[in-house]
Design a protein around this motif. Structure first.
Motif, PDB file in Angstrom:
ATOM      1  N   HIS A 117      43.643  13.916  -9.768  1.00 38.89           N
ATOM      2  CA  HIS A 117      43.714  12.637  -9.056  1.00 38.89           C
ATOM      3  C   HIS A 117      44.029  12.824  -7.584  1.00 38.89           C
ATOM      4  O   HIS A 117      43.735  11.964  -6.760  1.00 38.89           O
ATOM      5  CB  HIS A 117      44.802  11.752  -9.665  1.00 38.89           C
ATOM      6  N   ASP A 163      42.313   9.834  -5.661  1.00 37.85           N
ATOM      7  CA  ASP A 163      41.495   8.979  -6.511  1.00 37.85           C
ATOM      8  C   ASP A 163      41.823   7.514  -6.203  1.00 37.85           C
ATOM      9  O   ASP A 163      42.912   7.197  -5.746  1.00 37.85           O
ATOM     10  CB  ASP A 163      41.838   9.309  -7.969  1.00 37.85           C
ATOM     11  N   ARG A 164      40.869   6.644  -6.497  1.00 41.99           N
ATOM     12  CA  ARG A 164      41.077   5.220  -6.254  1.00 41.99           C
ATOM     13  C   ARG A 164      42.344   4.681  -6.929  1.00 41.99           C
ATOM     14  O   ARG A 164      43.063   3.843  -6.388  1.00 41.99           O
ATOM     15  CB  ARG A 164      39.855   4.475  -6.798  1.00 41.99           C
ATOM     16  N   GLN A 165      42.619   5.211  -8.129  1.00 44.09           N
ATOM     17  CA  GLN A 165      43.799   4.762  -8.872  1.00 44.09           C
ATOM     18  C   GLN A 165      45.093   5.104  -8.113  1.00 44.09           C
ATOM     19  O   GLN A 165      46.050   4.320  -8.100  1.00 44.09           O
ATOM     20  CB  GLN A 165      43.800   5.493 -10.225  1.00 44.09           C
ATOM     21  N   ASP A 168      45.427   2.691  -5.231  1.00 45.72           N
ATOM     22  CA  ASP A 168      45.938   1.391  -5.650  1.00 45.72           C
ATOM     23  C   ASP A 168      47.459   1.440  -5.852  1.00 45.72           C
ATOM     24  O   ASP A 168      48.172   0.508  -5.499  1.00 45.72           O
ATOM     25  CB  ASP A 168      45.241   0.918  -6.928  1.00 45.72           C
TER      26      ASP A 168
END
Ligand code: UDP
Ligand code: MG
Length: 318
Positions: A117, A163-165, A168
């Motif tokens: 990630h 990573d996008r997660q 966020d």
């Protein structure tokens, strides 16, 4: 196709803009054929021609986007804004001065595809830096890791993929003096490093003079550690014991031995020493209080003045 965002903070970098855009095309975008790329330049309130040069560069090319702050908010908030605005499945942060070689991003993406990630660059060598910067940086990272109990990798800057997660999750953090690399470590997830040789600046001069480096180091330490406060307590306690011994000695000399205590030197030493210890301790406490003060105001962290090539209007002040 997955989207990959590349976030680049810019502060007074006009000698570099054209070199940067050419290098991105040649060394990165031409090789990113498997992805849909997006480059976000964040102009951190430059007072030179950076914004004009960037506007020209992003014109007619929807892959390039441009954000302009209303003033200089600092490197860490510039990359925060870029990450906030990125639409990629993976988001990469790199410096504008090409110290972070664009080719390494391809290695980051391989690791990301393997399931990591967070992929951060670990500096193996650093070209074109002063001995002073190398030595202070080396010690800074080691002292910081001794002072904190989260695992912040040493010799790692802000050159990384998330990573996008992770982005966020990072978006939920609203610190005004964020120490981004530390916060990303703090978030957890699966993280790994890729070693690389850091190049010399392609042009221009560093935007981190000594005072900014000191502020940056204080932000890092106060973000993650209260050990300096404990040191104040421990020092204070040690001094108290020394004091008690001193009081005992002087009382004995006066009352029992009836000797005349030669007082001047002792008085001056005690006074100056304790004034020094106390002011230092107050300064340390002050650093923490100042940060509470700024966090408590609830101001936005940065102000966006212009946005170029972004699709929908989104709320970008946070
Ligand atoms: N930068 C920024 N705002 C600032 C200072 C720096 O956006 O207030 C940018 C700068 O343009 C560069 C990156 O942050 O892209 C790293 O700065 P620099 O290369 O001067 O730092 P160094 O590599 O010398 O530590
Ligand atoms: Mg640099």
């Amino acid at each position: 196709m997955k989207t990959v965002s590349i976030v680049i903070p810019i502060f007074n970098e006009d000698p570099i803009i054209d070199i940067l855009v050419a290098a991105l095309e040649e060394r990165l975008l031409s090789k990113l054929t498997a992805y849909n790329p997006e480059v976000i330049f964040v102009d951190d309130g430059s007072s030179d021609n950076s914004f004009e040069l960037l506007s020209r560069a992003v014109q007619d090319d929807p892959r390039f986007k441009l954000v302009r702050f209303s003033r200089n908010f600092g490197h860490q908030l510039a990359i925060t804004a870029g990450m906030d605005l990125a639409s990629g499945d993976a988001i990469i942060v790199m410096d504008a001065d090409l110290q972070d070689p664009p080719e390494v991003i391809l290695e980051f993406l391989e690791k990301w595809e393997e399931g990591y990630h967070v992929v951060y660059g670990v500096r193996r060598r650093r070209a074109g830096e002063s001995t002073f910067k190398l030595v202070t940086a080396k010690w800074f990272y080691r002292i910081l890791s001794a002072l904190t109990n989260i695992d912040i990798p040493v010799d790692t800057g802000d050159f990384r993929l998330i990573d996008r997660q992770v982005r966020d999750a990072y978006g939920q953090i609203r610190e005004h003096n964020p120490y981004v690399r530390g916060l990303i470590s703090w978030l957890g997830f699966r993280q790994t490093g890729v070693p690389y040789d850091r190049a010399a600046r392609a042009a221009g001069i560093t935007k981190y003079p000594l005072l900014r480096m000191i502020k940056f180091a204080l932000d890092a330490i106060t973000s993650f550690s209260v050990i300096p406060l404990r040191l104040c307590t421990v020092t204070g306690f040690a001094m108290l014991i020394v004091c008690l011994a001193g009081i005992g000695y002087f009382l004995y000399a006066k009352l029992v031995a009836q000797s005349i205590v030669p007082g001047m030197t002792a008085t001056v030493i005690i006074l100056l020493f304790f004034a020094g210890v106390q002011l230092t301790a107050m300064g340390i406490i002050g650093e923490y209080i100042a940060r509470i003060f700024f966090e408590s105001k609830g101001r936005p962290r940065y102000i966006v003045q212009d946005k170029v090539n972004f699709e929908a209007e989104t709320d970008t002040t946070r």
